[in-house]
Design a protein around this motif. Structure first.
Motif, mmCIF file in Angstrom:
data_model
loop_
_atom_site.group_PDB
_atom_site.id
_atom_site.type_symbol
_atom_site.label_atom_id
_atom_site.label_comp_id
_atom_site.label_asym_id
_atom_site.label_seq_id
_atom_site.Cartn_x
_atom_site.Cartn_y
_atom_site.Cartn_z
ATOM 1 N N ALA A 112 -30.191 -33.694 33.163
ATOM 2 C CA ALA A 112 -28.686 -32.808 33.508
ATOM 3 C C ALA A 112 -28.818 -32.022 35.399
ATOM 4 O O ALA A 112 -27.428 -31.373 35.519
ATOM 5 N N ARG A 113 -29.522 -31.241 35.883
ATOM 6 C CA ARG A 113 -29.575 -30.326 36.940
ATOM 7 C C ARG A 113 -30.451 -31.429 37.867
ATOM 8 O O ARG A 113 -31.594 -31.586 37.377
ATOM 9 N N GLU A 114 -30.280 -30.728 39.748
ATOM 10 C CA GLU A 114 -31.014 -31.398 39.996
ATOM 11 C C GLU A 114 -31.516 -29.834 40.871
ATOM 12 O O GLU A 114 -30.379 -29.765 41.285
ATOM 13 N N ARG A 115 -31.804 -30.339 41.507
ATOM 14 C CA ARG A 115 -32.011 -29.454 42.938
ATOM 15 C C ARG A 115 -32.640 -29.795 44.565
ATOM 16 O O ARG A 115 -32.946 -30.874 44.549
ATOM 17 N N ARG A 116 -31.893 -29.263 45.078
ATOM 18 C CA ARG A 116 -31.574 -30.506 46.876
ATOM 19 C C ARG A 116 -32.680 -30.336 47.530
ATOM 20 O O ARG A 116 -33.622 -28.411 47.459
ATOM 21 N N LEU A 117 -33.431 -31.562 47.652
ATOM 22 C CA LEU A 117 -34.928 -30.871 48.466
ATOM 23 C C LEU A 117 -34.799 -29.865 49.987
ATOM 24 O O LEU A 117 -34.054 -30.233 50.284
ATOM 25 N N GLY A 118 -36.029 -28.852 50.235
ATOM 26 C CA GLY A 118 -35.672 -28.419 50.758
ATOM 27 C C GLY A 118 -35.274 -27.071 50.796
ATOM 28 O O GLY A 118 -35.766 -26.488 51.390
ATOM 29 N N ALA A 119 -34.791 -27.044 49.448
ATOM 30 C CA ALA A 119 -34.295 -25.517 49.194
ATOM 31 C C ALA A 119 -35.255 -24.541 48.438
ATOM 32 O O ALA A 119 -34.746 -23.337 47.987
ATOM 33 N N GLY A 120 -36.219 -25.073 48.172
ATOM 34 C CA GLY A 120 -37.027 -23.925 47.419
ATOM 35 C C GLY A 120 -37.880 -24.704 46.378
ATOM 36 O O GLY A 120 -36.492 -24.937 45.401
ATOM 37 N N PHE A 121 -38.599 -24.270 45.434
ATOM 38 C CA PHE A 121 -39.187 -24.267 44.152
ATOM 39 C C PHE A 121 -38.036 -23.748 42.983
ATOM 40 O O PHE A 121 -37.728 -23.606 42.069
ATOM 41 N N PHE A 122 -37.952 -22.561 43.621
ATOM 42 C CA PHE A 122 -37.091 -21.580 42.366
ATOM 43 C C PHE A 122 -35.484 -21.359 43.319
ATOM 44 O O PHE A 122 -34.800 -20.641 42.912
ATOM 45 N N ALA A 123 -34.737 -22.296 43.842
ATOM 46 C CA ALA A 123 -33.395 -22.174 43.986
ATOM 47 C C ALA A 123 -32.797 -22.571 43.375
ATOM 48 O O ALA A 123 -33.597 -23.444 42.130
ATOM 49 N N PRO A 124 -31.573 -21.736 42.852
ATOM 50 C CA PRO A 124 -30.470 -22.952 42.129
ATOM 51 C C PRO A 124 -30.801 -23.866 42.158
ATOM 52 O O PRO A 124 -30.535 -24.695 42.722
ATOM 53 N N LYS A 125 -30.193 -24.221 40.517
ATOM 54 C CA LYS A 125 -30.208 -26.295 40.455
ATOM 55 C C LYS A 125 -28.405 -26.556 40.251
ATOM 56 O O LYS A 125 -27.399 -25.850 39.809
ATOM 57 N N ASP A 126 -28.389 -27.555 40.345
ATOM 58 C CA ASP A 126 -26.541 -27.974 40.487
ATOM 59 C C ASP A 126 -26.959 -29.323 39.366
ATOM 60 O O ASP A 126 -27.532 -29.159 39.501
ATOM 61 N N LYS A 127 -25.414 -29.329 39.236
ATOM 62 C CA LYS A 127 -25.336 -29.918 37.723
ATOM 63 C C LYS A 127 -25.435 -31.468 38.478
ATOM 64 O O LYS A 127 -25.130 -32.062 39.775
ATOM 65 N N THR A 128 -26.135 -32.338 37.725
ATOM 66 C CA THR A 128 -25.923 -33.514 38.279
ATOM 67 C C THR A 128 -24.861 -34.826 37.563
ATOM 68 O O THR A 128 -24.580 -34.456 36.840
ATOM 69 N N LYS A 129 -24.612 -35.472 38.907
ATOM 70 C CA LYS A 129 -23.434 -36.297 39.172
ATOM 71 C C LYS A 129 -23.961 -37.554 37.713
ATOM 72 O O LYS A 129 -24.485 -38.209 38.409
ATOM 73 N N MET A 130 -22.739 -38.147 37.021
ATOM 74 C CA MET A 130 -23.060 -39.689 36.901
ATOM 75 C C MET A 130 -23.407 -39.930 37.294
ATOM 76 O O MET A 130 -22.530 -40.183 38.720
ATOM 77 N N PHE A 131 -23.878 -40.949 37.388
ATOM 78 C CA PHE A 131 -24.008 -42.057 38.803
ATOM 79 C C PHE A 131 -24.501 -41.488 40.198
ATOM 80 O O PHE A 131 -23.962 -41.875 40.904
ATOM 81 N N ASN A 132 -24.777 -40.472 39.784
ATOM 82 C CA ASN A 132 -25.319 -39.919 41.138
ATOM 83 C C ASN A 132 -24.449 -39.024 42.018
ATOM 84 O O ASN A 132 -24.776 -39.422 43.319
ATOM 85 N N GLY A 133 -23.057 -39.243 41.551
ATOM 86 C CA GLY A 133 -21.582 -39.029 41.804
ATOM 87 C C GLY A 133 -20.914 -40.485 42.574
ATOM 88 O O GLY A 133 -19.725 -40.590 43.338
ATOM 89 N N TYR A 134 -21.232 -41.590 42.106
ATOM 90 C CA TYR A 134 -21.102 -42.677 42.656
ATOM 91 C C TYR A 134 -20.398 -43.627 41.427
ATOM 92 O O TYR A 134 -19.805 -44.558 41.396
ATOM 93 N N ALA A 135 -19.665 -43.082 40.647
ATOM 94 C CA ALA A 135 -18.850 -43.346 39.177
ATOM 95 C C ALA A 135 -17.955 -44.194 39.305
ATOM 96 O O ALA A 135 -17.371 -45.206 39.083
ATOM 97 N N GLU A 136 -16.887 -42.922 40.725
ATOM 98 C CA GLU A 136 -15.672 -44.662 41.116
ATOM 99 C C GLU A 136 -16.149 -45.862 41.525
ATOM 100 O O GLU A 136 -15.678 -46.724 41.152
ATOM 101 N N GLN A 137 -17.610 -45.928 42.179
ATOM 102 C CA GLN A 137 -17.378 -47.404 42.520
ATOM 103 C C GLN A 137 -18.501 -48.077 42.528
ATOM 104 O O GLN A 137 -18.423 -49.090 41.537
ATOM 105 N N VAL A 138 -19.171 -47.218 40.573
ATOM 106 C CA VAL A 138 -19.995 -48.374 40.081
ATOM 107 C C VAL A 138 -19.776 -48.193 38.319
ATOM 108 O O VAL A 138 -20.466 -49.681 37.974
ATOM 109 N N ALA A 139 -18.658 -47.364 37.701
ATOM 110 C CA ALA A 139 -19.205 -46.845 35.971
ATOM 111 C C ALA A 139 -18.380 -48.464 35.774
ATOM 112 O O ALA A 139 -18.421 -49.280 34.416
ATOM 113 N N HIS A 140 -17.354 -49.179 36.362
ATOM 114 C CA HIS A 140 -17.457 -50.858 35.592
ATOM 115 C C HIS A 140 -17.838 -51.562 35.365
ATOM 116 O O HIS A 140 -17.733 -52.232 34.530
#
Length: 326
Positions: free
Chosen positions: A287-315
Motif C-alpha cells: 500500500a505504501r512505498e519509500r523513495r530510494l535515497g530518502a533513508g530507511f526511516f523516511a515517511p512512505k508515500d501511498k502507492t499508486k495503482m499501476f505505479n501511476g500509469y493507470a491512464e495509459q494501461v488500465a484498459h
C-alpha cells in the motif's frame, strides 16, 4: 506451495528479501554521514572512498538522444542511487553486489536470438537492432524492489517498434525474454538460486503498449553493466523483476510463458506483477512505498495503482480479476 531446495546451501527468495531489511538499516547509517564524506572527498584523493569497488569503464555519452513522451516531472534519483542499488542475481543476491561484480560481463559483441512465431527469426547483432531506432530519454517512475521506488531517466526506444520488425504471426500471443546464460561472466549463475537462465514474459498487448521500452542507457550515457547492459526491458507499471536485463533471446509464443520468479515462488510472484496497492505480498504490504535515497526511516508515500500509469494501461486489464491475476 512447498518449494524444495536442491541442496542445503540454496537461499530461498523469501530468505533473500528479508535480509534487505537489515541492509537498509545499514544504508540509513551510511546516509547520515553522506555529506561529511562528500566534503572529505573533495579534499582527499578522488578515488579514495570507492577504492574497494572495481573502477567502471568511462561513461560514454549517447549522441542524438531526444526527449521522450510520458516522462515523469519528478526529479530523478541520482546516478549513484540508480547504479549502486540493483537486483541482478546473476552477479549476487545483495543489492550492492551487481555494482561490485558486473564488470565481468562483456557486452560487445552481443547478439539477440529471435525465435518462435515470427516471419523474421534469426540471430541479430546488437548494432543491427539499434540502427533503425531513434533513441529517446524517458523519466519513469520505477518500483525497484519491495516497498522501494526510484525515478530513472532511461534511454531507449519503444519495444513495439522492434517487434514490428520481426513480423510476429497471428499465433504470437506472448513475448518471452531470456537473459544471457554464461556462468563464467555471471558468477551468480553458478548457484542454484533460480532456474537459470532468467526468463520473463509479457502479453502481446502489454509488449506493444507505447510505455514499454527497450533500454540501452540512462542519464544520457551507455547503460552500466549492473543495470542490464547492453539491452534491457522497462515496463514501468510493473514491479522491477519484470524488466529483464541483458537480453540474449526473444521468443514469440502462443502459450503463456512461465517467468523465473513465478516458477520459483508462485505464491509470491505472479505472471502479471502489476503494481497494485490493494493486493498485499504474502510478507508485506504493497500500500505504501519509500523513495530510494530518502533513508530507511523516511515517511512512505501511498502507492499508486499501476505505479501511476493507470491512464495509459488500465484498459489492458478490463474485466480481469487483478487479485487472482497478480
Amino acid at each position: 506451495m512447498l518449494i524444495k531446495r536442491k541442496d542445503r546451501n540454496i537461499i530461498l527468495p523469501s530468505e533473500i528479501t528479508d535480509r534487505e531489511v537489515y541492509a537498509q538499516r545499514r544504508d540509513f547509517i551510511r546516509q547520515t554521514g553522506r555529506f561529511a564524506l562528500a566534503a572529505a572527498a573533495s579534499l582527499a584523493a578522488p578515488g579514495l572512498i570507492a577504492a574497494t569497488l572495481p573502477q567502471p569503464a568511462p561513461r560514454a555519452k549517447i549522441p542524438g538522444v531526444k526527449p521522450g513522451r510520458f516522462s515523469s516531472t519528478t526529479t530523478p534519483n541520482t546516478y549513484q542511487d540508480i547504479t549502486s542499488y540493483c537486483n541482478f542475481y546473476e552477479f549476487g543476491t545483495g543489492k550492492r553486489d551487481p555494482e561490485r561484480h558486473a564488470h565481468t560481463l562483456k557486452t560487445r559483441p552481443w547478439q539477440v536470438r529471435v525465435e518462435g512465431e515470427v516471419e523474421k527469426p534469426g540471430a541479430y547483432d546488437l548494432e543491427d537492432i539499434l540502427k533503425p531506432h531513434a533513441l529517446e530519454e524517458r523519466i519513469y517512475r520505477f518500483r525497484c524492489v519491495e516497498a522501494w521506488s526510484m525515478v530513472v531517466p532511461w534511454v531507449g526506444f519503444p519495444l513495439a517498434d522492434l517487434i514490428k520488425r520481426f513480423q510476429p504471426t497471428s499465433k504470437a500471443k506472448y513475448v518471452e525474454f531470456t537473459t544471457l546464460y554464461d556462468p563464467e561472466q555471471m558468477p551468480g549463475q553458478r548457484r542454484a538460486i533460480l532456474d537459470w537462465p532468467y526468463t520473463e514474459g509479457l502479453r502481446m498487448d502489454e509488449a506493444m503498449n507505447p510505455l514499454t521500452l527497450m533500454v540501452v542507457g540512462l542519464y544520457g550515457e551507455v547503460l552500466p553493466n549492473q543495470n542490464g547492459a547492453p539491452l534491457r526491458l522497462i515496463v514501468p507499471w510493473k514491479y522491477g523483476f519484470k524488466s529483464i536485463k541483458s537480453i540474449a533471446k526473444i521468443r514469440f509464443t502462443e502459450q503463456r510463458p512461465v517467468s523465473s520468479w513465478e516458477r520459483s515462488g508462485p505464491r509470491e510472484y505472479g505472471f502479471y506483477a502489476n503494481v497494485n496497492p490493494t493486493v498485499d505480498h504474502p510478507r508485506w504490504s504493497q500500500a505504501r512505498e519509500r523513495r530510494l535515497g530518502a533513508g530507511f526511516f523516511a515517511p512512505k508515500d501511498k502507492t499508486k495503482m499501476f505505479n501511476g500509469y493507470a491512464e495509459q494501461v488500465a484498459h489492458l486489464y478490463t474485466g480481469m480479476d487483478l487479485r487472482k491475476n497478480f
